[in-house]
Design a protein around this motif. Structure first.
Motif, PDB file in Angstrom:
ATOM      1  N   SER A  98      31.887  31.432 -31.304  1.00  0.00           N
ATOM      2  CA  SER A  98      30.708  32.163 -31.424  1.00  0.00           C
ATOM      3  C   SER A  98      31.587  33.102 -31.229  1.00  0.00           C
ATOM      4  CB  SER A  98      30.383  31.764 -29.764  1.00  0.00           C
ATOM      5  OG  SER A  98      29.050  33.201 -29.067  1.00  0.00           O
ATOM      6  N   VAL A  99      31.457  33.948 -32.396  1.00  0.00           N
ATOM      7  CA  VAL A  99      30.758  35.905 -32.537  1.00  0.00           C
ATOM      8  C   VAL A  99      30.513  36.762 -31.196  1.00  0.00           C
ATOM      9  CG1 VAL A  99      32.833  35.702 -34.134  1.00  0.00           C
ATOM     10  CG2 VAL A  99      30.987  35.843 -34.740  1.00  0.00           C
TER      11      VAL A  99
ATOM     12  N   SER B 520      19.961  30.890 -37.215  1.00  0.00           N
ATOM     13  CA  SER B 520      20.926  32.099 -37.122  1.00  0.00           C
ATOM     14  C   SER B 520      22.196  31.506 -35.778  1.00  0.00           C
ATOM     15  CB  SER B 520      20.695  33.504 -36.711  1.00  0.00           C
ATOM     16  OG  SER B 520      19.996  33.519 -35.831  1.00  0.00           O
ATOM     17  N   HIS B 521      21.351  31.170 -35.297  1.00  0.00           N
ATOM     18  CA  HIS B 521      22.287  30.579 -34.005  1.00  0.00           C
ATOM     19  C   HIS B 521      23.432  29.218 -34.635  1.00  0.00           C
ATOM     20  CE1 HIS B 521      23.405  28.667 -30.506  1.00  0.00           C
ATOM     21  NE2 HIS B 521      23.540  27.401 -30.196  1.00  0.00           N
ATOM     22  N   ILE B 522      22.485  28.359 -35.619  1.00  0.00           N
ATOM     23  CA  ILE B 522      22.838  27.763 -36.833  1.00  0.00           C
ATOM     24  C   ILE B 522      24.091  27.772 -37.353  1.00  0.00           C
ATOM     25  CG2 ILE B 522      23.243  25.173 -38.026  1.00  0.00           C
ATOM     26  CD1 ILE B 522      20.457  25.369 -37.199  1.00  0.00           C
ATOM     27  N   VAL B 523      24.278  28.698 -37.937  1.00  0.00           N
ATOM     28  CA  VAL B 523      25.365  29.282 -38.401  1.00  0.00           C
ATOM     29  C   VAL B 523      26.297  30.067 -37.287  1.00  0.00           C
ATOM     30  CG1 VAL B 523      25.677  31.848 -39.479  1.00  0.00           C
ATOM     31  CG2 VAL B 523      23.498  30.344 -40.401  1.00  0.00           C
ATOM     32  N   SER B 524      25.763  31.193 -36.481  1.00  0.00           N
ATOM     33  CA  SER B 524      27.171  31.900 -35.564  1.00  0.00           C
ATOM     34  C   SER B 524      27.665  30.776 -35.192  1.00  0.00           C
ATOM     35  CB  SER B 524      26.761  33.015 -34.753  1.00  0.00           C
ATOM     36  OG  SER B 524      25.650  31.815 -33.776  1.00  0.00           O
ATOM     37  N   SER B 531      33.750  26.609 -40.206  1.00  0.00           N
ATOM     38  CA  SER B 531      34.975  27.424 -41.496  1.00  0.00           C
ATOM     39  C   SER B 531      35.996  27.589 -41.125  1.00  0.00           C
ATOM     40  CB  SER B 531      34.024  28.923 -41.418  1.00  0.00           C
ATOM     41  OG  SER B 531      34.008  29.328 -41.200  1.00  0.00           O
ATOM     42  N   GLY B 532      35.647  27.662 -39.696  1.00  0.00           N
ATOM     43  CA  GLY B 532      37.015  27.715 -38.529  1.00  0.00           C
ATOM     44  C   GLY B 532      38.607  26.510 -38.150  1.00  0.00           C
ATOM     45  N   ASN B 533      38.131  25.602 -38.637  1.00  0.00           N
ATOM     46  CA  ASN B 533      38.184  24.292 -38.651  1.00  0.00           C
ATOM     47  C   ASN B 533      38.995  24.118 -40.589  1.00  0.00           C
ATOM     48  OD1 ASN B 533      38.218  23.346 -35.892  1.00  0.00           O
ATOM     49  ND2 ASN B 533      36.283  22.004 -36.453  1.00  0.00           N
ATOM     50  N   LEU B 534      37.837  24.313 -41.321  1.00  0.00           N
ATOM     51  CA  LEU B 534      38.605  24.770 -42.305  1.00  0.00           C
ATOM     52  C   LEU B 534      39.983  25.532 -42.431  1.00  0.00           C
ATOM     53  CD1 LEU B 534      37.508  23.157 -44.433  1.00  0.00           C
ATOM     54  CD2 LEU B 534      36.023  24.874 -45.377  1.00  0.00           C
ATOM     55  N   SER B 535      39.917  27.058 -41.890  1.00  0.00           N
ATOM     56  CA  SER B 535      41.081  27.213 -42.513  1.00  0.00           C
ATOM     57  C   SER B 535      42.578  27.302 -41.856  1.00  0.00           C
ATOM     58  CB  SER B 535      40.909  28.756 -42.196  1.00  0.00           C
ATOM     59  OG  SER B 535      41.057  28.984 -41.103  1.00  0.00           O
ATOM     60  N   MET B 536      41.927  26.794 -40.774  1.00  0.00           N
ATOM     61  CA  MET B 536      42.973  25.719 -39.792  1.00  0.00           C
ATOM     62  C   MET B 536      43.965  24.829 -40.956  1.00  0.00           C
ATOM     63  SD  MET B 536      43.205  24.594 -35.921  1.00  0.00           S
ATOM     64  CE  MET B 536      42.644  23.829 -36.101  1.00  0.00           C
ATOM     65  N   LEU B 537      43.233  24.142 -41.280  1.00  0.00           N
ATOM     66  CA  LEU B 537      43.407  22.923 -41.608  1.00  0.00           C
ATOM     67  C   LEU B 537      44.377  22.994 -42.936  1.00  0.00           C
ATOM     68  CD1 LEU B 537      40.940  20.304 -41.104  1.00  0.00           C
ATOM     69  CD2 LEU B 537      42.925  20.344 -39.734  1.00  0.00           C
ATOM     70  N   GLN B 562      36.488  33.470 -47.371  1.00  0.00           N
ATOM     71  CA  GLN B 562      35.332  34.566 -47.459  1.00  0.00           C
ATOM     72  C   GLN B 562      34.350  33.383 -47.110  1.00  0.00           C
ATOM     73  OE1 GLN B 562      35.180  34.092 -52.318  1.00  0.00           O
ATOM     74  NE2 GLN B 562      37.024  35.134 -52.420  1.00  0.00           N
ATOM     75  N   LEU B 563      34.526  31.976 -46.960  1.00  0.00           N
ATOM     76  CA  LEU B 563      32.699  31.085 -46.235  1.00  0.00           C
ATOM     77  C   LEU B 563      32.861  31.728 -45.068  1.00  0.00           C
ATOM     78  CD1 LEU B 563      31.152  29.271 -46.001  1.00  0.00           C
ATOM     79  CD2 LEU B 563      32.736  27.477 -45.493  1.00  0.00           C
ATOM     80  N   THR B 564      34.258  31.999 -44.031  1.00  0.00           N
ATOM     81  CA  THR B 564      34.505  32.730 -42.853  1.00  0.00           C
ATOM     82  C   THR B 564      33.970  34.471 -42.748  1.00  0.00           C
ATOM     83  OG1 THR B 564      36.141  31.445 -42.346  1.00  0.00           O
ATOM     84  CG2 THR B 564      35.950  33.569 -40.819  1.00  0.00           C
ATOM     85  N   GLU B 565      33.828  34.876 -43.454  1.00  0.00           N
ATOM     86  CA  GLU B 565      33.654  36.848 -44.043  1.00  0.00           C
ATOM     87  C   GLU B 565      31.807  36.120 -44.200  1.00  0.00           C
ATOM     88  OE1 GLU B 565      35.707  38.519 -46.776  1.00  0.00           O
ATOM     89  OE2 GLU B 565      33.371  40.431 -45.962  1.00  0.00           O
ATOM     90  N   THR B 566      31.741  35.521 -44.527  1.00  0.00           N
ATOM     91  CA  THR B 566      29.626  35.735 -44.877  1.00  0.00           C
ATOM     92  C   THR B 566      29.365  35.640 -43.690  1.00  0.00           C
ATOM     93  OG1 THR B 566      30.463  34.308 -47.232  1.00  0.00           O
ATOM     94  CG2 THR B 566      27.858  34.805 -46.373  1.00  0.00           C
ATOM     95  N   ILE B 567      29.515  34.014 -42.929  1.00  0.00           N
ATOM     96  CA  ILE B 567      29.332  33.635 -41.663  1.00  0.00           C
ATOM     97  C   ILE B 567      29.558  34.954 -40.955  1.00  0.00           C
ATOM     98  CG2 ILE B 567      29.643  32.303 -39.999  1.00  0.00           C
ATOM     99  CD1 ILE B 567      30.447  30.108 -42.203  1.00  0.00           C
ATOM    100  N   GLU B 568      30.519  35.911 -40.920  1.00  0.00           N
ATOM    101  CA  GLU B 568      30.499  37.149 -40.051  1.00  0.00           C
ATOM    102  C   GLU B 568      29.527  37.233 -39.997  1.00  0.00           C
ATOM    103  OE1 GLU B 568      34.588  37.616 -39.858  1.00  0.00           O
ATOM    104  OE2 GLU B 568      35.355  36.088 -38.071  1.00  0.00           O
ATOM    105  N   HIS B 569      29.132  37.981 -40.885  1.00  0.00           N
ATOM    106  CA  HIS B 569      28.026  38.655 -41.380  1.00  0.00           C
ATOM    107  C   HIS B 569      27.009  38.676 -41.007  1.00  0.00           C
ATOM    108  CE1 HIS B 569      30.320  40.804 -44.870  1.00  0.00           C
ATOM    109  NE2 HIS B 569      30.656  41.500 -43.902  1.00  0.00           N
TER     110      HIS B 569
END
Lengths: 134, 736
Positions: A98-99, B520-524, B531-537, B562-569
């Motif tokens: 969660s951010v 947005s809840h689902i997104v955030s 996506s976090g898991n993905l980048s870790m893996l 890029q997916l992580t950044e999009t989600i952050e936006h």
């Protein structure tokens, strides 16, 4: 190689994260033993007798706590945890995807127990930072 | 012998002497004695029975009695006035007097005396007594001892005395007070006392009024007694008192009423003013001639402008016998104020029905006229505002019957005025709304409130429902009793409809928003953790794989980042809404520009951009600090990103203080945006307008939202190849 922490407790329901986190911790020589609980309730149920036993080896030095969990979430765990008087100091790190500012602000209310709000994914850099801090 | 001698003597005397021997019954008369009775001495014999024969039988007894009393010594002399028969047959009055002159053996022997005729004196006395008896007034005659000599019939009646009063004593008959006894004594000494009017009280205490006179009467030059004369004034006095009371009563009434009363005599001279008319005019110091009355008393025609002609003065009209109008109204100017006066009047007549003057009553109707005018005015005003009111108005009786309805009611409810006569307003009220109205109506009628306002539904003639605001106020009369109700009906059917539509739209937006929030809840939370898991893996893979595979994993890592950044936006966008409760506070713009410049120092330098701050140093704006920071960073970064590589690039900040806002202009000489093409989408999410490596399109969307969250607005002016100017208008209050 000397392990920084003796016992670390990870409370998270995401098996991929648990897998990733344990692997990173092993690489970073983060701890001697890792206890994993899948939600807040399970953690409370298990930790209470451990703390009561007085076996300081088993009492964790560090808790990595996810927020979003079934049954009892991270906030619920914290509410109960802060009422305990652990036999030795226990650092709590919130580790969440969660951010949301809302969650970040809320975490500040538990400042006595919560050391830091860490956003997933957890990285080797972050683990190293924690080791160096403690 | 003796007889001879006496006879001789008696003959020679001129008086009617007599001598009588009581023992022997011998009688001797003189010549004169016989002459009194019309005889010569020869014609009558000196017999013992002569006197008895001549004496009137009625008087004989009395005289014998008187004689006896002298002979017995009771009286010192004998006197008796009797009637005796004259020779010619008539009786004459004779006074007989005598005295015993000698005694024999202790008994009277000789008595001598004389008699003379007293007929004339007797008649005179009789006349006098008759005069007194018959006197029309109450008169009484007394001797010096206050014995009644005579009293008139009126006296007898007035003092309720017996007929046979003669000889009785006044003091025995009445309880005479000392005051009167004193008056009697003085009068017997020659004084005359009298009074025009004197108050007395009878035995029962009732007052009576007398005019009286007491004076002496004379016998020769000696006072013979008193004459008393009285006139009873009681009846007259009572009338007088009654008249006084009446006139006082009238005067009091005249002065008490708020009506001016003026009277005149037949010569047109004013003779009477009551209190009110005196207050209006005062009393004239001298008589005012009829020709000057109008001017003197400021009498005008009803127009209050024209002085009354003499012939039009109501009092004089009445005097002339003219009938006044039903509404004879004149104006009297009193202290510069016009008093409208209605006049009524009548002629005055004396007891013989001769006209002796006239009287008028003047009723001040100024206030009545004034209030009538006001009432007419307010009636007209009310009627006009009633008819022309833009809302429905109705007058309704407290029982609920229509009194009057204006055109608007018909227009709102669709019924003609004729329709309304056939039913009561209640009949077209929506059933659910009946009760609330009757609750309020009862409170109104009971005087607990004077008006109320409720929303109500009516059935339109076409069957539809009319939403209306009903205002009801009550008009009360005497004793606060409700006279009628004024109902105002405002048609709000359209407003109602708009409200309902708006409400629906709001509901829809809310639902959509909620779904968006869930999304947005689902997104955030969820998407981000994946996506976090993905980048870790991916990172684990990187460590384990080498060669071509490593290159593939590198690309996978880039996609994951890029997916992580999009989600952050996306998270940032949804975060915007959550921070609505952030508080605005006054901040110094200049400081934030400095902060921006410092933060971006490195890239400003790297790209050789001029950062120009031309803002006023004292400008304060109302802002959420974090937003302002983000906005300035975003616009500056944009200006740097989209600079024109050919020119000497700059980004310039200027401020302008208007009356109610502060305008912050951020201009650059960069690439510019084709507004015709992209204007509508400029601030949309994920729109980019430049083929630029870093353009993500999320920046302006967030910036615009942040600006609007602070109550400000943003506009853009741009030309491709020339540059772009953003204008942010902050609401401004002098106080901050």
């Amino acid at each position: 190689m000397k392990k920084k922490f003796n016992t670390v407790c990870l409370i998270d329901d995401d098996p991929i994260f648990i897998f990733g986190a344990s692997r990173l911790m092993k690489q970073a020589a983060f701890c001697n033993s890792l206890i994993v609980y899948n939600n807040g309730k399970e953690a409370l149920d298990q930790l209470k007798p451990i703390m009561a036993s007085g076996d300081l080896e088993k009492v964790p030095d560090l808790i990595l706590l996810d927020l979003n969990m079934p049954i009892l979430d991270g906030w619920g765990f914290l509410d109960a945890f802060i009422t305990f008087t652990p036999p030795k100091p226990i650092e709590v790190y919130i580790v969440t995807s969660s951010v949301s500012n809302h969650d970040k602000q809320k975490a500040k209310k538990y400042a006595d127990a919560v050391k830091e709000y860490v956003i997933k994914p957890i990285t080797p850099v972050k683990l190293k930072e924690i080791i160096e801090r403690e | 012998m003796n007889e001879q001698r006496y006879a001789h003597i008696l003959k020679g005397t001129a008086i009617g002497l007599w001598e009588w021997n009581i023992l022997t019954k011998e009688v001797i008369f003189s010549e004169e004695w016989a002459k009194v009775l019309g005889y010569t001495p020869d014609e009558i014999s000196h017999t013992e029975n002569l006197w008895e024969a001549l004496c009137h039988p009625e008087d004989y007894e009395k005289s014998q009695h008187l004689l006896e009393s002298h002979l017995s010594g009771e009286s010192s002399f004998y006197e008796s006035e009797v009637r005796m028969r004259h020779k010619d047959g008539r009786y004459i009055w004779v006074k007989d007097q005598g005295k015993v002159v000698s005694w024999k053996d202790g008994k009277p022997e000789w008595m001598t005396g004389f008699h003379k005729e007293t007929t004339q004196a007797k008649i005179d006395a009789e006349i006098k007594r008759t005069f007194i008896d018959q006197a029309p007034g109450a008169i009484a005659m007394f001797d010096t001892e206050l014995n009644y000599l005579a009293a008139s019939k009126q006296w007898i009646i007035d003092y309720n005395l017996p007929e046979d009063i003669e000889g009785q004593n006044h003091y025995d008959l009445f309880d005479i007070p000392e005051r009167w006894k004193e008056i009697h004594r003085r009068c017997l000494a020659g004084e005359i006392h009298q009074a025009e009017e004197d108050e007395f009280f009878d035995r029962t205490g009732n007052p009576f009024y007398l005019r009286w006179q007491v004076k002496p009467w004379y016998r020769g030059d000696k006072i013979g007694g008193l004459l008393m004369q009285t006139s009873n004034l009681t009846t007259f006095k009572k009338l007088q008192i009654e008249r006084l009371r009446q006139s006082r009563f009238q005067e009091t009434v005249f002065n008490a009423i708020d009506v001016g009363i003026v009277a005149c005599n037949e010569k047109k001279e004013l003779t009477y003013f009551n209190k009110t008319s005196r207050e209006w005019h005062g009393l004239p110091s001298e008589p005012v001639p009829a020709s000057q009355l109008s001017e003197y008393y400021s009498l005008y025609q009803a127009d209050a402008k024209t002085l009354l002609a003499e012939k039009d003065i109501p009092l004089l009209k009445v005097l002339e016998g003219q009938q006044l109008n039903e509404d004879e109204i004149i104006v009297i100017k009193i202290k510069d104020k016009d008093r409208f006066v209605r006049v009524t009047g009548n002629q005055l007549f004396d007891e013989k029905d001769r006209m002796i003057g006239a009287v008028v009553a003047m009723h001040d109707i100024t206030e009545i006229i004034k209030s009538t005018k006001e009432k007419n005015l307010s009636d007209t005003t009310f009627k006009s505002s009633f008819e022309n009111a833009p809302i429905g108005m109705a007058l309704v009786s407290p029982e609920g019957d229509w009194i009057q309805i204006n055109q608007q009611v018909s227009e709102i409810l669709g019924y003609t005025e004729e329709d309304f006569r056939s039913f009561s307003l209640k009949d077209i009220i929506y059933p659910d709304d009946l009760e609330i109205d009757s609750v309020f109506l009862n409170q109104l009628l009971q005087g607990k409130k004077d008006n109320y306002q409720i929303e109500k539904r009516y059935f339109h003639k076409n069957g539809g429902i009319v939403h209306a605001i009903l205002s009801v106020s009550v008009v009360r009369g005497d004793q606060n009793a409700p006279l009628f109700l004024i109902k105002q009906i405002t048609d709000i059917t359209n407003q109602r409809k708009y409200e309902t539509d708006l409400h629906k739209a709001l509901e829809l937006t809310k639902n959509q928003n909620e779904r968006l929030m869930n999304f947005s809840h689902i997104v955030s939370h969820n998407l981000r953790s994946h996506s976090g898991n993905l980048s870790m893996l991916v990172n684990f893979l990187k460590e384990e794989l080498k060669g071509d595979q490593a290159e593939l994993v590198e690309m996978l890592g880039s996609a994951s980042a890029q997916l992580t950044e999009t989600i952050e936006h996306l998270t940032e966008v949804t975060e915007l809404q959550r921070n609505e409760d952030e508080v605005l506070k006054p901040v110094r713009l200049k400081e934030y520009l400095k902060f921006t410049e410092n933060t971006l120092k490195a890239i400003i330098k790297e790209n050789n951009i001029r950062f120009i701050d031309d803002t006023d140093s004292d400008i304060l704006i109302h802002a959420i600090p974090a937003y302002l920071e983000s906005i300035l960073l975003n616009f500056t970064t944009n200006a740097i990103k989209y600079r024109s590589v050919d020119t000497d690039s700059y980004v310039k900040f200027e401020t302008q203080k208007l009356k109610n806002e502060i305008i912050l202009s951020i201009s650059d000489n960069g690439l510019g945006i084709d507004l015709n093409k992209h204007g509508e989408k400029l601030f949309g999410m994920y729109n980019t307008f430049h083929e630029h490596a870093d353009s993500r399109g999320i920046g302006l969307f967030i910036t615009k939202n942040q600006i609007e969250a602070m109550g400000a607005e943003v506009r853009v002016a741009s030309k491709v190849g020339k540059g772009t100017t953003f204008e942010i208008r902050f609401p401004y209050e002098e106080k901050i």
